[in-house]
Design a protein around this motif. Structure first.
Motif, PDB file in Angstrom:
ATOM      1  N   ASN A 513       4.785  15.732   3.314  1.00 26.75           N
ATOM      2  CA  ASN A 513       5.483  14.862   2.255  1.00 26.75           C
ATOM      3  C   ASN A 513       5.128  13.387   2.511  1.00 26.75           C
ATOM      4  O   ASN A 513       5.650  12.293   1.567  1.00 26.75           O
ATOM      5  CB  ASN A 513       7.058  14.699   3.046  1.00 26.75           C
ATOM      6  CG  ASN A 513       8.025  16.004   3.265  1.00 26.75           C
ATOM      7  OD1 ASN A 513       7.350  16.731   2.387  1.00 26.75           O
ATOM      8  ND2 ASN A 513       8.751  16.179   4.077  1.00 26.75           N
ATOM      9  N   MET A 514       4.186  13.196   2.929  1.00 26.53           N
ATOM     10  CA  MET A 514       3.569  11.638   3.017  1.00 26.53           C
ATOM     11  C   MET A 514       3.046  11.386   1.563  1.00 26.53           C
ATOM     12  O   MET A 514       2.407  12.357   0.818  1.00 26.53           O
ATOM     13  CB  MET A 514       2.289  11.582   3.926  1.00 26.53           C
ATOM     14  CG  MET A 514       2.631  11.800   5.248  1.00 26.53           C
ATOM     15  SD  MET A 514       1.117  11.763   6.429  1.00 26.53           S
ATOM     16  CE  MET A 514       0.635  10.179   6.193  1.00 26.53           C
ATOM     17  N   SER A 515       3.329  10.198   0.949  1.00 27.08           N
ATOM     18  CA  SER A 515       2.726   9.972  -0.440  1.00 27.08           C
ATOM     19  C   SER A 515       1.151   9.797  -0.086  1.00 27.08           C
ATOM     20  O   SER A 515       0.444   9.685   0.764  1.00 27.08           O
ATOM     21  CB  SER A 515       3.159   8.595  -0.763  1.00 27.08           C
ATOM     22  OG  SER A 515       2.800   7.637   0.379  1.00 27.08           O
ATOM     23  N   ASP A 516       0.572   9.976  -1.526  1.00 25.55           N
ATOM     24  CA  ASP A 516      -0.881   9.942  -1.578  1.00 25.55           C
ATOM     25  C   ASP A 516      -1.476   8.516  -0.938  1.00 25.55           C
ATOM     26  O   ASP A 516      -2.578   8.234  -0.169  1.00 25.55           O
ATOM     27  CB  ASP A 516      -1.470   9.870  -3.029  1.00 25.55           C
ATOM     28  CG  ASP A 516      -1.320  11.230  -3.448  1.00 25.55           C
ATOM     29  OD1 ASP A 516      -1.007  12.186  -2.814  1.00 25.55           O
ATOM     30  OD2 ASP A 516      -1.185  11.311  -4.768  1.00 25.55           O
ATOM     31  N   GLU A 517      -0.559   7.291  -1.214  1.00 24.25           N
ATOM     32  CA  GLU A 517      -1.209   6.132  -0.656  1.00 24.25           C
ATOM     33  C   GLU A 517      -1.293   6.069   0.989  1.00 24.25           C
ATOM     34  O   GLU A 517      -2.293   5.440   1.533  1.00 24.25           O
ATOM     35  CB  GLU A 517      -0.240   4.975  -0.956  1.00 24.25           C
ATOM     36  CG  GLU A 517      -0.225   4.674  -2.463  1.00 24.25           C
ATOM     37  CD  GLU A 517       0.328   5.606  -3.211  1.00 24.25           C
ATOM     38  OE1 GLU A 517       1.034   6.443  -2.700  1.00 24.25           O
ATOM     39  OE2 GLU A 517      -0.053   5.555  -4.666  1.00 24.25           O
ATOM     40  N   GLU A 518      -0.248   6.793   1.513  1.00 23.40           N
ATOM     41  CA  GLU A 518      -0.244   6.727   3.147  1.00 23.40           C
ATOM     42  C   GLU A 518      -1.414   7.884   3.734  1.00 23.40           C
ATOM     43  O   GLU A 518      -1.924   7.562   4.564  1.00 23.40           O
ATOM     44  CB  GLU A 518       1.020   7.425   3.463  1.00 23.40           C
ATOM     45  CG  GLU A 518       2.152   6.279   3.249  1.00 23.40           C
ATOM     46  CD  GLU A 518       3.602   7.090   3.609  1.00 23.40           C
ATOM     47  OE1 GLU A 518       4.673   6.286   4.017  1.00 23.40           O
ATOM     48  OE2 GLU A 518       3.680   8.234   3.102  1.00 23.40           O
ATOM     49  N   VAL A 519      -1.676   8.932   2.693  1.00 20.40           N
ATOM     50  CA  VAL A 519      -2.725   9.659   3.110  1.00 20.40           C
ATOM     51  C   VAL A 519      -4.058   9.021   3.010  1.00 20.40           C
ATOM     52  O   VAL A 519      -4.849   9.229   4.017  1.00 20.40           O
ATOM     53  CB  VAL A 519      -2.519  10.990   2.112  1.00 20.40           C
ATOM     54  CG1 VAL A 519      -3.944  11.826   2.432  1.00 20.40           C
ATOM     55  CG2 VAL A 519      -1.372  11.704   2.497  1.00 20.40           C
ATOM     56  N   ARG A 561      -7.178   3.817  -4.236  1.00 18.56           N
ATOM     57  CA  ARG A 561      -6.655   4.586  -5.441  1.00 18.56           C
ATOM     58  C   ARG A 561      -7.517   5.619  -5.731  1.00 18.56           C
ATOM     59  O   ARG A 561      -8.650   5.275  -5.805  1.00 18.56           O
ATOM     60  CB  ARG A 561      -6.328   3.996  -6.475  1.00 18.56           C
ATOM     61  CG  ARG A 561      -5.528   2.603  -6.320  1.00 18.56           C
ATOM     62  CD  ARG A 561      -5.195   1.832  -7.853  1.00 18.56           C
ATOM     63  NE  ARG A 561      -6.278   1.287  -8.386  1.00 18.56           N
ATOM     64  CZ  ARG A 561      -6.685   0.222  -8.250  1.00 18.56           C
ATOM     65  NH1 ARG A 561      -6.380  -0.361  -7.231  1.00 18.56           N
ATOM     66  NH2 ARG A 561      -8.038   0.024  -9.043  1.00 18.56           N
ATOM     67  N   SER A 562      -7.084   6.855  -5.890  1.00 16.92           N
ATOM     68  CA  SER A 562      -7.971   8.056  -6.021  1.00 16.92           C
ATOM     69  C   SER A 562      -7.331   9.133  -6.800  1.00 16.92           C
ATOM     70  O   SER A 562      -6.142   9.369  -6.658  1.00 16.92           O
ATOM     71  CB  SER A 562      -8.512   8.618  -4.490  1.00 16.92           C
ATOM     72  OG  SER A 562      -9.458   9.566  -4.904  1.00 16.92           O
ATOM     73  N   ALA A 563      -8.074   9.879  -7.409  1.00 17.40           N
ATOM     74  CA  ALA A 563      -7.699  10.922  -8.173  1.00 17.40           C
ATOM     75  C   ALA A 563      -8.461  12.203  -8.210  1.00 17.40           C
ATOM     76  O   ALA A 563      -9.911  11.849  -8.586  1.00 17.40           O
ATOM     77  CB  ALA A 563      -7.350  10.607  -9.765  1.00 17.40           C
ATOM     78  N   ARG A 564      -8.210  13.326  -7.880  1.00 19.25           N
ATOM     79  CA  ARG A 564      -8.916  14.425  -7.571  1.00 19.25           C
ATOM     80  C   ARG A 564     -10.029  14.597  -8.900  1.00 19.25           C
ATOM     81  O   ARG A 564      -9.165  14.778 -10.244  1.00 19.25           O
ATOM     82  CB  ARG A 564      -8.216  15.496  -7.158  1.00 19.25           C
ATOM     83  CG  ARG A 564      -9.204  16.867  -6.692  1.00 19.25           C
ATOM     84  CD  ARG A 564      -9.765  16.690  -5.396  1.00 19.25           C
ATOM     85  NE  ARG A 564     -10.217  17.386  -5.128  1.00 19.25           N
ATOM     86  CZ  ARG A 564     -10.159  18.807  -4.020  1.00 19.25           C
ATOM     87  NH1 ARG A 564      -8.659  18.649  -3.710  1.00 19.25           N
ATOM     88  NH2 ARG A 564     -10.839  19.823  -3.656  1.00 19.25           N
TER      89      ARG A 564
END
Length: 723
Positions: A513-519, A561-564
């Motif tokens: 459930n972690m947000s992307d920013e936390e990951v 900030r990242s996008a696959r």
């Protein structure tokens, strides 16, 4: 009267370092296929200037390298020789050698004399046209690796540097060495000479011949890499055929050979090989080996660095601006950093004195002391302007940092077999010199990570519908009172599942459930790496945690900030300077503290209903639907408070590293500019404190470390969110 020559050495060292940096910049930007004559002239001028300075101060090792380098550059700029990628590689290697020699003279650093000698040999060979362009059959001396000893049956090339001797001794030595192979004389600086010999004989035999004419201890002998096995086989077969025909020069040749010899009376002894060997060029020509370049052949390896249109246009604009006033004189002077720091310290004391005057005059009657108060106010404005002007002296453009990366990107991309377009923006943005020096290492790690982990191999990029060449952006710009530096790439982006799996494997607390920013923040954990194998580039899990720690020590923050499939951007936010900051004065009990204004979001007096208690973990404050950990400052520093109920005091909302917290204090004193004093250097490191300053009344106020306070509050509450 005696003159301190050391000051002039220092000037030369500074100028030489700048010239070498300029040389590297020009070499990385030059178009090999169609070089601009002005670029070639500029590269030549840098080498010539370094040579002149080195000769003036008697640094013969540097002047010898630059002499050979200058000669080769001169031939290229005059059009006598075409510029190739081999030349650029050799020039960059020469620049590295000169920098190593410069550091040796300046700081006493170790100098790899063998590497320097190899670079000189490469440059000399290129100047003589001895390094062919066809890589399959021609020996390449452009190697940065350690010298590898080749089998003894192959041909060797030696360069023998002679001491000052008479010409007849040189001629006698060439005649003797010519019996062992192909020998020729080349001039060196200072009236000396060197003999280059290509032979199958051992080095001991060569030294034995030389000892008849010279003392072997006076000789300097360097060996170039030997021929490849294929080249040795072709050359040996052709040499045997010719030697069999000529009888080694001791026996009469057959009729056909005699007829051929009768028509060659005009040939010199050197061209005939003294009856033992034909010149190497004739042997290779007869064997079908050619050193001529093939114009239609495409380079086999990927070109690691391509200039963007933006960079090209910028370069053209700079050239046009330079040509407008070629005779314009430099309007800058050199001043040591120590003098600038001393001036800044004095300005800091002036700021403190001005604050004292303003505080002392605060109780005076404005009507009675109008002129005095106006003068103090004017003094305050002048002090502020003077302080800003002096602080700007320490400000340096980010180009000082950015200019280091084109070479690194070029070399690393070539090593990894990738293609990278390196694009910079905001190089003129200024940052304090102290921060400039400390930001280099973190940025270096981030750039290396982007090339190694972010940007894919050319084949993988084409398969995913991207261009072969990845794009790496490095930008800087002002944002409020901070400078924001971004490292971006259009690579594969971060892999969320892989990061979570690795974090779980390392024992970190994670959840789906972690947000992307936390990951993304997990990659800053010590020892964290998702690399499948460890290389000399990365994969050991050392670096990203150090990057974040170093940025935090400068009062900055890191955001990802990242996008696959689209890439990753890492943003670094830093204060413009660490010497003076705008702060908010707060009081807790009888103590006054300074909060850096850049971390302050707002201040408010909370309602009692918005404060919640979490059993065993403290309290949280509800601000517009968001629950923030409440940090009572008096508890953090064990102060006797005047107010213990947050609803009766003031709460300051702070934000750092994407996290918010509410700091409970007794009252706000005001906003002022403060001079930062290093507490650790004058006392010791104190948790939650980043520095100290002197107030207008002469008292000392501690500057709060906001990031440390917010981290401690989050750890206490376990990042719990109450809904």
């Amino acid at each position: 009267m005696t003159i301190d020559i050391s000051q002039f050495y220092q000037v030369f060292f500074d100028e030489a370092e700048e010239l070498l940096a300029e040389m590297e910049r020009l070499l990385l930007a030059v178009d090999v296929a169609a070089p601009d004559p002005e670029d070639l002239n500029a590269i030549f001028r840098t080498a010539h200037s370094v040579k002149g300075g080195a000769s003036t101060f008697g640094l013969s090792d540097m002047s010898e390298v630059t002499h050979v380098l200058e000669s080769l550059l001169d031939r290229i700029r005059k059009g006598e020789m075409a510029l190739t990628s081999n030349h650029v590689d050799a020039f960059l290697a020469a620049k590295d050698s000169l920098k190593m020699q410069l550091d040796g003279h300046r700081h006493g650093a170790a100098v790899d004399q063998e590497a320097v000698a190899n670079v000189r040999m490469v440059l000399h060979d290129l100047a003589e046209g001895l390094v062919p362009h066809a890589p399959v059959v021609a020996p390449s001396y452009l190697t940065a690796e350690a010298k590898v000893h080749q089998p003894t049956e192959g041909a060797h090339r030696y360069k023998i540097e002679l001491p000052p001797v008479e010409q007849r001794d040189i001629s006698a030595l060439v005649d003797e060495l010519g019996l062992m192979g192909r020998a020729k004389v080349t001039p060196l600086e200072g009236g000396r000479s060197a003999i280059i010999i290509t032979t199958h004989e051992s080095l001991d035999d060569i030294i034995a011949i030389c000892s008849f004419v010279l003392n072997p201890e006076d000789l300097k002998i360097f060996e170039a890499p030997a021929l490849t096995p294929e080249q040795r086989a072709i050359e040996a077969a052709e040499r045997k055929r010719i030697e069999d025909q000529q009888g080694y020069g001791f026996f009469d040749a057959d009729d056909e050979g005699a007829a051929a010899a009768s028509g060659g009376d005009e040939l010199s002894d050197d061209e005939r090989g003294y009856g033992f060997f034909q010149p190497i060029e004739q042997i290779r020509a007869a064997a079908g080996i050619t050193g001529e370049p093939k114009p239609a052949a495409a380079p086999k390896g990927p070109e690691p660095l391509e200039l963007s249109e933006t960079a090209s246009e910028l370069a053209l604009e700079k050239k046009a601006a330079a040509k407008k006033d070629p005779h314009a004189e430099s309007s800058s002077i050199r001043v040591s950093v120590e003098k600038v720091d001393q001036l800044i310290n004095l300005i800091g004391e002036l700021v403190i004195t001005n604050a004292m005057l303003e505080q002392r005059s605060g109780g005076l009657d404005p009507m009675t002391h109008e002129r005095l108060l106006n003068s103090i106010s004017q003094l305050g404005r002048n002090t502020r302007e003077l302080q800003e002007a002096v602080m700007s002296i320490r400000m340096m453009p980010m180009d000082f940092v950015f200019s280091r990366f084109p070479r690194m990107v070029r070399d690393l991309a070539s090593k990894l077999g990738k293609k990278v377009d390196f694009i910079t923006n905001g190089a003129a943005t200024e940052l304090d010199k102290g921060l400039i020096e400390r930001i280099v290492d973190p940025l270096t790690h981030l750039v290396r990570n982007s090339i190694d982990h972010g940007i894919e191999m050319p084949a993988a990029r084409v398969a995913s519908g991207k261009s072969e060449a990845g794009r790496l952006f490095l930008s800087a710009g002002h944002q409020g009172g901070n400078i924001v530096i971004e490292v971006s790439d259009d690579g594969a982006g971060l892999n969320r599942e892989r990061i979570l799996a690795k974090a779980s494997q390392n024992g970190l607390s994670v959840s789906e459930n972690m947000s992307d920013e936390e990951v993304w923040q997990l990659i800053f954990a010590p020892g964290f790496s998702t690399a499948e194998q460890v290389t000399d580039v990365s994969g050991r899990g050392v670096g990203m945690d150090v990057v974040k720690r170093n940025i935090a020590s400068m009062g900055g923050s890191v955001d990802i900030r990242s996008a696959r499939g689209f890439g990753t951007t890492i943003s670094i936010s830093l204060p413009l300077t660490l010497a003076i900051l705008d702060g908010m004065s707060i009081r807790s009990g009888e103590e006054v503290y300074i909060l850096p204004l850049s971390f302050v979001v707002e201040s408010l007096q909370p309602a009692l209903a918005d404060i919640r208690e979490i059993a065993g973990r403290g309290r949280v404050l509800k601000v517009r639907g968001e629950y923030l950990p409440l940090i009572p400052l008096y508890q953090m520093f064990e102060i006797q408070p005047r107010i213990t109920d947050p609803s009766e005091g003031i709460v300051v909302i702070l934000e750092t590293e994407g996290k918010k917290a509410a700091l409970f204090v007794d009252e706000l004193v005001g906003q002022q500019q403060v001079v930062v004093k290093n507490l650790e250097a004058n006392y010791r490191k104190v948790a939650g404190i980043s520095g100290a300053t002197i107030l207008g009344d002469g008292g000392v106020a501690l500057i709060l470390d906001v990031a440390a306070l917010v981290r401690s509050s989050r750890q206490l509450l376990g990042d719990t969110v109450v809904s």
